[in-house]
Design a protein around this motif. Structure first.
Motif, short mmCIF file in Angstrom:
data_model
loop_
_atom_site.label_atom_id
_atom_site.label_comp_id
_atom_site.label_asym_id
_atom_site.label_seq_id
_atom_site.Cartn_x
_atom_site.Cartn_y
_atom_site.Cartn_z
N ALA A 17 0.83 -1.21 0.00
CA ALA A 17 0.00 0.00 0.00
C ALA A 17 0.87 1.26 0.00
O ALA A 17 0.63 2.21 -0.77
CB ALA A 17 -0.94 0.00 1.20
N ALA A 21 1.31 4.19 -2.85
CA ALA A 21 1.15 5.61 -2.54
C ALA A 21 2.40 6.40 -2.94
O ALA A 21 2.30 7.51 -3.47
CB ALA A 21 0.87 5.80 -1.05
N ALA A 42 -3.80 7.94 -3.69
CA ALA A 42 -4.07 6.53 -3.40
C ALA A 42 -5.05 6.45 -2.23
O ALA A 42 -4.74 6.89 -1.11
CB ALA A 42 -2.78 5.80 -3.07
N MET A 44 -6.63 4.52 0.53
CA MET A 44 -6.37 3.31 1.32
C MET A 44 -7.56 2.99 2.22
O MET A 44 -8.25 3.88 2.70
CB MET A 44 -5.12 3.50 2.17
CG MET A 44 -3.86 3.78 1.39
SD MET A 44 -2.43 3.90 2.49
CE MET A 44 -1.19 4.55 1.35
N VAL A 63 -4.97 -0.61 -1.16
CA VAL A 63 -5.30 0.58 -1.94
C VAL A 63 -6.51 0.24 -2.80
O VAL A 63 -6.42 -0.59 -3.71
CB VAL A 63 -4.11 1.03 -2.82
CG1 VAL A 63 -4.53 2.19 -3.72
CG2 VAL A 63 -2.94 1.45 -1.95
#
Length: 486
Positions: A17, A21, A42, A44, A63
């Motif tokens: 994740a 990002a 992004a 999450m 994500v």
């Protein structure tokens, strides 16, 4: 009890994740100066938890999507104002060029040339038998006709140039429509497979922004029967009753304009064979400047041409009428100068329907300067004398009748030009304001992205440390358990 490898999986998800990002942040930074780029974020979300002994144990993060930070309302507002800006820029440009052609007030403009013409007659009235004064009148007359011709030719050339520009703008509209249609197809194929083609969306929005300056556009998203977004759009042109220029990934419907001497806004502009009426945009401004049939809007060049032609006709008729009331000179058989009733016009039309000084006055063999009627009838004698310059004075007095008309043309042109310039400045200011607001949401801030980069980097490092810690724990379990005393 959770899986032995639960911590490793949790750390792996954190690494993935934060890496996504970081990559998104890098993409934003790389496109900080890309025209039309929309910054991405992004999104999450924590993954579903595990239920263990009535406790919800977290499983990490994923994500879900890469979101384009863009406000559709601002896009619509920008395009609405952009089409107005295109219209007023085109009108202001045309009026400015017409002002350059008329070139007022200067010593080269028609007003100054006319003034010199009237002054020539005034001087002739003082010395009616002077060939030098008559030559000045004739030459000033030639200067007037050449100035009228220059204005007419320049306006016609400008109209021909506008015809070419309109044709070019039509091709530009059709090219943009084709590209938008092709992007619709590419976007649709990706969206159908649950991809997010954000960069393709940006490219398409740039094309729509460019199109909005040329013509008035209305953009509508296309949904499936079960209300699912296809990622495609429809683009219509021509106000509330417009026709589809772009419909999904179908081949774009071509915009066509029948360009004749004047364009009928109701029938000569078509999309896919269907007549439309443009509501705004640069193309409409160019068309109105070129010339339109009917309607309430004045067509700029034909209107000015008519005004100049009418002025030339009235000027010619007024001078000729007074000229033919006077008396000119003639040599008798003994070579003496006599005063005779004038029969010739001072101005006439040539074979090209252009205003010229009477060829008889130009050619000495046919009378030349002697044919200029400077004298007026004395009393009721039906005769005059060589020292009489009253008719020349009467012609000079025509200035007050004809001059006001030309001043009105210049004044009206100046008012319309100032109004177009004012509206251009106003709409340009609004477009810039909307664009600034749009950039505050969609534009890339390097300071913000650098802060995000550090934040995601630290989170990535922490997730990596988490994986290392869990690896050490597992190493103890796998390699250390069962070996008592060690």
């Amino acid at each position: 009890m959770t899986s032995t490898f639960h911590g490793i999986e949790l750390g792996k998800r954190g690494l993935a994740a934060q890496q996504t990002a970081l990559s998104t942040t890098g993409h934003n930074i790389a496109n900080a100066n890309t025209v039309g780029y929309t910054r991405q974020r992004a999104e999450m979300q924590s993954t579903p938890a595990l239920s263990i002994n009535k406790v919800q144990l977290g499983t990490g993060v994923n994500v879900n999507s890469l979101v384009r930070l863009r406000e559709k309302y601002l896009d619509t507002q920008y395009r609405d104002e952009n089409q107005k800006l295109g219209y007023y820029e085109a009108k202001s440009d045309a009026l400015s060029k017409i002002e350059d052609i008329l070139n007022e007030p200067t010593d080269d403009g028609l007003a100054h040339v006319l003034d010199e013409f009237w002054k020539g007659w005034q001087e002739l009235a003082k010395e009616p038998d002077s060939l030098a004064a008559r030559a000045v009148v004739r030459q000033n007359g030639v200067a007037v006709t050449e100035t009228f011709q220059y204005i007419s030719d320049s306006l016609k050339q400008m109209q021909n140039d506008l015809k070419d520009i309109i044709g070019t703008k039509v091709k530009e509209v059709n090219s943009l429509a084709k590209q938008i249609s092709e992007l619709n197809g590419q976007i649709s194929s990706l969206v159908a497979n649950d991809y997010q083609p954000n960069d393709l969306y940006d490219h398409r929005d740039v094309l729509i922004d460019q199109l909005s300056k040329l013509v008035d556009v209305k953009v509508v998203p296309i949904f499936t029967s079960d209300n699912k977004d296809t990622g495609m759009i429809q683009v219509s042109v021509g106000g509330s009753l417009g026709s589809l220029l772009v419909d999904g990934y179908k081949p774009a419907n071509p915009l066509e304009i029948n360009i004749t001497n004047e364009i009928d806004l109701g029938t000569d502009i078509k999309i896919g064979g269907t007549p439309i009426q443009l509501a705004s945009g640069e193309l409409l401004g160019r068309i109105e400047s070129y010339g339109i049939k009917g309607g309430a809007v004045k067509s700029t060049i034909p209107y000015i041409l008519d005004q100049i032609n009418n002025l030339a006709t009235e000027f010619k008729d007024a001078v000729n009428a007074q000229h033919q009331m006077g008396y000119s000179l003639e040599k008798n058989n003994d070579g003496k100068i006599e005063v005779v009733k004038a029969n010739d016009e001072f101005f006439t039309w040539d074979d090209n329907n252009s205003l010229v000084v009477n060829p008889k006055i130009i050619n000495p063999a046919t009378g030349g300067l002697y044919l200029i009627a400077a004298a007026a009838e004395e009393g009721n004698s039906a005769s005059s004398s060589t020292g009489n310059g009253n008719n020349a004075l009467e012609i000079a007095n025509i200035k007050s009748k004809v001059g006001d008309q030309y001043r009105n043309i210049i004044a009206q042109l100046g008012i319309e030009s100032q109004e177009s310039q004012r509206m251009q400045n106003n709409t340009e200011a609004i477009v810039n304001q909307v664009e600034n607001r749009r950039q505050s949401i969609s534009g890339v801030s390097l300071d913000e992205e650098m802060a995000n980069m550090i934040k995601f980097q630290q989170a990535y490092n922490a997730a990596a440390r988490m994986v290392t810690a869990m690896d050490q724990c597992l190493d103890k379990v796998i390699n250390g358990m069962g070996r008592v005393g060690l």
